[in-house]
Write a protein that holds these residues in place. Sequence first.
Motif, PDB file in Angstrom:
ATOM      1  N   LEU A 172      -6.959  -1.553   0.930  1.00  0.00           N
ATOM      2  CA  LEU A 172      -7.484  -0.246   0.532  1.00  0.00           C
ATOM      3  C   LEU A 172      -7.566   0.707   1.723  1.00  0.00           C
ATOM      4  N   THR A 173      -7.866   0.180   2.900  1.00  0.00           N
ATOM      5  CA  THR A 173      -7.883   1.017   4.096  1.00  0.00           C
ATOM      6  C   THR A 173      -6.518   1.620   4.351  1.00  0.00           C
ATOM      7  N   GLN A 174      -5.469   0.807   4.196  1.00  0.00           N
ATOM      8  CA  GLN A 174      -4.113   1.314   4.399  1.00  0.00           C
ATOM      9  C   GLN A 174      -3.738   2.330   3.316  1.00  0.00           C
ATOM     10  N   ILE A 191      -5.377   0.953  13.010  1.00  0.00           N
ATOM     11  CA  ILE A 191      -3.994   1.088  13.475  1.00  0.00           C
ATOM     12  C   ILE A 191      -3.838   0.490  14.867  1.00  0.00           C
ATOM     13  N   TRP A 192      -4.785   0.769  15.750  1.00  0.00           N
ATOM     14  CA  TRP A 192      -4.711   0.186  17.097  1.00  0.00           C
ATOM     15  C   TRP A 192      -4.782  -1.332  17.038  1.00  0.00           C
ATOM     16  N   ARG A 193      -5.585  -1.866  16.138  1.00  0.00           N
ATOM     17  CA  ARG A 193      -5.681  -3.320  16.004  1.00  0.00           C
ATOM     18  C   ARG A 193      -4.353  -3.926  15.564  1.00  0.00           C
ATOM     19  N   ILE A 194      -3.695  -3.262  14.619  1.00  0.00           N
ATOM     20  CA  ILE A 194      -2.397  -3.750  14.145  1.00  0.00           C
ATOM     21  C   ILE A 194      -1.351  -3.640  15.249  1.00  0.00           C
ATOM     22  N   PRO A 235       0.806  -1.230   0.000  1.00  0.00           N
ATOM     23  CA  PRO A 235       0.000   0.000   0.000  1.00  0.00           C
ATOM     24  C   PRO A 235       0.832   1.268   0.000  1.00  0.00           C
ATOM     25  N   GLN A 236       2.038   1.212   0.570  1.00  0.00           N
ATOM     26  CA  GLN A 236       2.855   2.422   0.635  1.00  0.00           C
ATOM     27  C   GLN A 236       3.417   2.854  -0.716  1.00  0.00           C
ATOM     28  N   LEU A 237       3.296   1.996  -1.736  1.00  0.00           N
ATOM     29  CA  LEU A 237       3.804   2.348  -3.061  1.00  0.00           C
ATOM     30  C   LEU A 237       2.737   2.968  -3.962  1.00  0.00           C
ATOM     31  N   GLY A 253       6.981   0.871  10.064  1.00  0.00           N
ATOM     32  CA  GLY A 253       7.155   2.013   9.165  1.00  0.00           C
ATOM     33  C   GLY A 253       5.849   2.470   8.531  1.00  0.00           C
ATOM     34  N   PRO A 254       5.076   1.564   7.906  1.00  0.00           N
ATOM     35  CA  PRO A 254       3.794   1.990   7.321  1.00  0.00           C
ATOM     36  C   PRO A 254       2.829   2.549   8.360  1.00  0.00           C
ATOM     37  N   VAL A 255       2.813   1.974   9.553  1.00  0.00           N
ATOM     38  CA  VAL A 255       1.933   2.483  10.611  1.00  0.00           C
ATOM     39  C   VAL A 255       2.337   3.892  11.006  1.00  0.00           C
ATOM     40  N   LYS A 256       3.626   4.115  11.151  1.00  0.00           N
ATOM     41  CA  LYS A 256       4.099   5.455  11.514  1.00  0.00           C
ATOM     42  C   LYS A 256       3.756   6.463  10.420  1.00  0.00           C
ATOM     43  N   GLU A 257       3.839   6.030   9.181  1.00  0.00           N
ATOM     44  CA  GLU A 257       3.494   6.936   8.078  1.00  0.00           C
ATOM     45  C   GLU A 257       1.999   7.262   8.103  1.00  0.00           C
ATOM     46  N   MET A 258       1.174   6.267   8.431  1.00  0.00           N
ATOM     47  CA  MET A 258      -0.257   6.520   8.532  1.00  0.00           C
ATOM     48  C   MET A 258      -0.565   7.487   9.672  1.00  0.00           C
TER      49      MET A 258
END
Length: 666
Positions: free
Chosen positions: A127-129, A180-183, A80-82, A192-197
């Motif tokens: 898609l959520t990410q 995000i909390w669930r992950i 998703p980050q791409l 990294g992706p979570v921090k970016e979100m």
Amino acid sequence: MMEQRPEAARLADTLDVAIERLAGARPFAKQRHQRPVLDVAARLTAVPGGLEVLFERGLAMEAAGLFRGSDWDDPSRLLPQLVGQTLQSPDRLTVALEVTSLLRLLAIASGGGAHVNIHAEHARHFLTQVLALNLRHFFDQTSEADRQDSTGAALRGDVFRFIAEHIGFQDVLGILVAEIWRILEQRPLQVGPVKEMITQIAIALTLEDGGIGRERLGADRLVSALFGPTNECLDDPGIDAYLARLERLDETALRREASGFARAMHDTGLVSDYHAAFLRWVSEHRDASLLPETLGLGGTGIDCCHKFKSLVTRLIAEAVHPQTPQAVYGLSMLLERGVLHSSPIAPALERQMSMSLRPDVAGRIELAFGNAVSAHARVLAGTLEVLGQPLGVGQGANPTCQSARAIAMWALNDPDFLLHLICQVGEFDSLLMHFEGKAIASGDLPAGLAAGAVIDADPVSVLLVPHLDRVYAEMGRICAPRGGDPHRWINPEFHGWWVARDCVVAVDVLTGQLDDYDGFVTRFCQGCHPAYNGGRPVIHPQPAGIAVTDASARFVGWHAISILRVAQDTEGRTRIYFYNPNNDSGQDWGGGVTVSTQGNGERHGEASLVFEQFVSRLYLFHDDLIRPAGAGAPVPAELIADIRTMAVESWAAERIPRDLALAGAQ
């Protein structure tokens, strides 16, 4: 369905013709017929109603072969980050390919069709990410790059809003915060992706104050954990300014900083860059009394920290940097696990700190993580994270669940062996393991499943997985002529002595049909269920194989997991707690079988299912050879029948032997 505008309707007819030609093309000619489809798709993205046309035909374009031969061919491996970066490509056809890929995933997530490699829940999660990583497009936030490409910026905004509307988000930010909390509850190593979100959410909060409703508190906790967990960094002043402030603080204020950092870290599993800077400053400028408080240690951790003070100080100096903040959490959990009390661990970490990485090894680490810190520091930081959070290891976007599982199990159960492997690869870029007395050197073997560079993974995985993958594949080649399931011989040799030597499989390897399934279920219950095995616990984590199904209970594929323990949950139900290396253990496997990651007695990183549900998706497990078949209490026929029914109504639906009247299969 939206009413299509005249231009969109005209282009829709053209697109249908192009799709039909692509579908009828021979495999070698697919590429030539893909371009006309993409050309029309690119034109549709620019007209009103065009995205709706593409959405309605997303799965038809997939079936026709639009993505064949491209990086988008297997949607389960997309990152998703791409997406945002690809949508900024100057190549209009590349942008069109990304848009059509997103819209086919939207069709799958919306229940409009199925895909062999990705189920609806996974598509929705992806898609959520994507939305989380591109939140600024919802709030008309324009960057300089967007100003230079106003047409592209408008398209990106249209695409993301279209996705959000069709998924049915009432409050996009609120749902993303909950996700995000669930992950984070699973404590993954790769954050990294979570921090970016969270960064995107922080920006959105400043632009739409109050638009997030009741989820505001959860969002603020995430944002503050990263950017301002304590009084002195609440305004996010920057590392240099923050360190200057520390010089004027008294002991009480410093302890307040230490406890604030520790509280935020253990609350979320995330570590602020300021926390890493503070830990280094404390280690260099103060006595060791503040270290346990800064790390948030309990009794075991404090004891380890004091006993191995000089080692801990060196680890902080070499591995903990603002560029490697998660190493702080790894170090904290390593100390809390008491791993250093195992006599080989401290000298093994000393050895790693004195190790010189081979240039080609260092180059691969820098390619994956950049050169903000040295490759040596990056690997050491990753080692602390893996040893502190074994169940946070994930396979990333790589078909290497066996290797990821092995790294996690060694970190949990055999950490000195894992450190031995890290040293081998770091110094020699090769791995030497043995299979039934035969030496296998990874440097002499061809690539395995991880043919390219390992991506979306932690530093230890980037280092080891290509080598482990080759060794595992070689063991498979050795076992191929023997017949039967090769895991019978591979798993004990690959993982360690603690893997039981017998291997019980629910299917016949040659035919793929069920093979004495009732006997398979009975043996597992008598080996693992405390009601039928005399109350014996699981001693060591045991490799096992799951038949993964999607939310409609359709078979997806075989997957490697590890059984960790069997225990009763808060409601008195017997559950199996297991490790799943697929990065997100919370999944809907259909038929009422939904994997839990919190709220049912799970520890961080564990997944769980009610015992019967787990067994209904199990196809392979290990058992002791010395234990005779039938040992244990009788298993009720009703329990076996319930499990059998769940299996044949899901992954085993097409695996019932024709010549066997399987009770309950009708």
